[in-house]
Enzyme design. Structure first.
Site, PDB file in Angstrom:
ATOM      1  CB  SER A 185      59.647 -28.768  18.846  1.00  9.87           C
ATOM      2  OG  SER A 185      59.683 -28.634  20.246  1.00  9.87           O
ATOM      3  CG  ASP A 289      56.171 -21.981  21.438  1.00  2.00           C
ATOM      4  OD1 ASP A 289      56.449 -22.358  22.587  1.00  2.00           O
ATOM      5  OD2 ASP A 289      56.713 -22.430  20.410  1.00  2.00           O
ATOM      6  CG  HIS A 319      55.564 -25.870  21.004  1.00  2.91           C
ATOM      7  ND1 HIS A 319      56.635 -25.092  20.648  1.00  2.91           N
ATOM      8  CD2 HIS A 319      56.014 -27.152  20.978  1.00  2.91           C
ATOM      9  CE1 HIS A 319      57.695 -25.871  20.430  1.00  2.91           C
ATOM     10  NE2 HIS A 319      57.336 -27.127  20.627  1.00  2.91           N
TER      11      HIS A 319
END
Ligand SMILES: *[C@@H]1O[C@H](CO)[C@@H](O)[C@H](O)[C@H]1NC(C)=O
Length: 351
Positions: A185, A289, A319
């Site tokens: 991320s 995601d 995610h």
């Protein structure tokens, strides 16, 4: 070197992935906690978070075959990293070094957050590498480019031999000519930008020991002013809904700037040239995601600029799936990282 995994079966209409209820519950809690902690005026309630972000202390006593210690790089800004050392390694072995940046939208979590301590421990053990999890400065107190500078300074610390005085045994194991930048991320975003800084320094002869062999970018946090198909299709996704990511970019980017800044829209309208020495990237994408279109564009942007890159897609992954060891994709990801690292190790020196 460059290849692509076979295209996975797309699920164009589904908005909820098949997940165990425990994982679903934890994702909902995580989203709710960060929603409560971030204020509409752009600040973060750190006091509130400190109660809920469970921390794991370092442990000189091996846990699951890995010992950990916290190493300070610069006290003035609180820059440190958590070092993960596999204890069953032969003292004469030379291990790759993975410099890891945790996720959390640039604003949340830290190297000692329980989930990240566990993730790095797994990478260390499964890959057979030293892992340095960087505790970089967070936004909005510290905006762009603070974490990029922190990451680059950790590389400088290694290049100047800092590890030897911090942990001599680990320094003897470390193969600094085989370093990887990794992250998930926002951490993967940081890994990309630190790799660019390393590559620029390499062109000017800055580095004596540290050589980057690759980047492992797990669901990198990239974005732009445009709304992509996946962002519109998955508006209520956990953790990275459009509303949350907009807030996070506002908290991180220079005040008043927009998401086409080069930090977020890396191959967008304001992107500069990519450094020649940027190492090969492993890019990991999840089918649930909302950031997936930006991640595929990143992979394609690398390829279009003549860079080696490998794309791995997990169609059922949300995610942050990798913090849940119960998911089969978490196990698969560890195997991917191991294969990528093993495929980029320096050849053994003979004689
Ligand atoms: C933001 O809001 C919080 C809580 O209402 C307040 O304590 C803080 O001073 C505010 N910060 C700014 C920069 O406005």
């Amino acid at each position: 070197m460059t290849e692509m995994t076979p295209p996975a079966k797309p699920r164009p209409n589904a908005v909820t992935p098949p997940l165990p209820w425990k994982t679903r519950f934890y994702l909902a809690i995580l989203s709710a906690v960060t929603d409560t902690a971030r204020r509409s005026n752009g600040t973060v309630n750190r006091r509130f978070l400190s109660f809920l972000d469970a921390r794991t202390p370092p442990s000189a006593t091996p846990l699951h075959g890995v010992r950990t210690t916290d190493v300070t790089v610069d006290t003035s800004r609180g820059l440190r990293f958590r070092l993960f050392v596999p204890v069953d390694s032969d003292a004469h072995e030379s291990l790759p070094v993975i410099i890891f940046f945790h996720g959390g939208g640039f604003a949340f979590l830290s190297a000692d957050s329980r989930a990240y301590d566990a993730v790095c421990r797994r990478i260390c053990r499964r890959v057979g590498a030293l892992v340095l999890s960087v505790d970089y400065r967070r936004s909005p107190e510290h905006r762009y480019p603070a974490p990029y500078e922190d990451g680059t300074d950790v590389l400088r610390f290694l290049d100047h031999g800092g590890l030897a005085s911090a942990d001599a045994a680990a320094a003897r194991l470390a193969d600094l000519a085989t370093c990887f930048l990794a992250g998930d991320s926002a951490g993967a975003n940081i890994a990309h930008h630190v790799a660019r800084r390393w590559a620029a320094g390499r062109a000017s002869g800055e580095w004596e020991r540290v050589r980057l062999a690759g980047m492992v970018l797990i669901q990198p946090f990239f974005g732009g002013e445009e709304r992509t198909e996946a962002e519109m299709r998955l508006p209520n996704a956990p953790i990275v809904s459009v509303e949350r990511t907009d807030w996070l970019w506002r908290a991180f980017l220079p005040e008043g700037d927009d998401r086409n800044h080069e930090a977020s829209n890396v191959f967008g309208p304001r992107a500069g040239e990519l450094e020649a020495a940027l190492p090969e990237a492993l890019v990991v994408v999840g089918g649930f995601d909302p950031l997936q279109d930006w991640q595929r564009r990143y992979y394609e942007g690398l390829r279009a600029r003549g860079k080696a890159a490998r794309l791995v897609e997990y169609p059922d992954a949300v995610h942050a799936f990798y913090v849940f060891p119960e998911l089969k994709e978490s196990t698969a990801l560890m195997e991917e990282i191991k294969a990528f690292v093993d495929g980029h190790r320096s050849p053994p020196i003979h004689g």
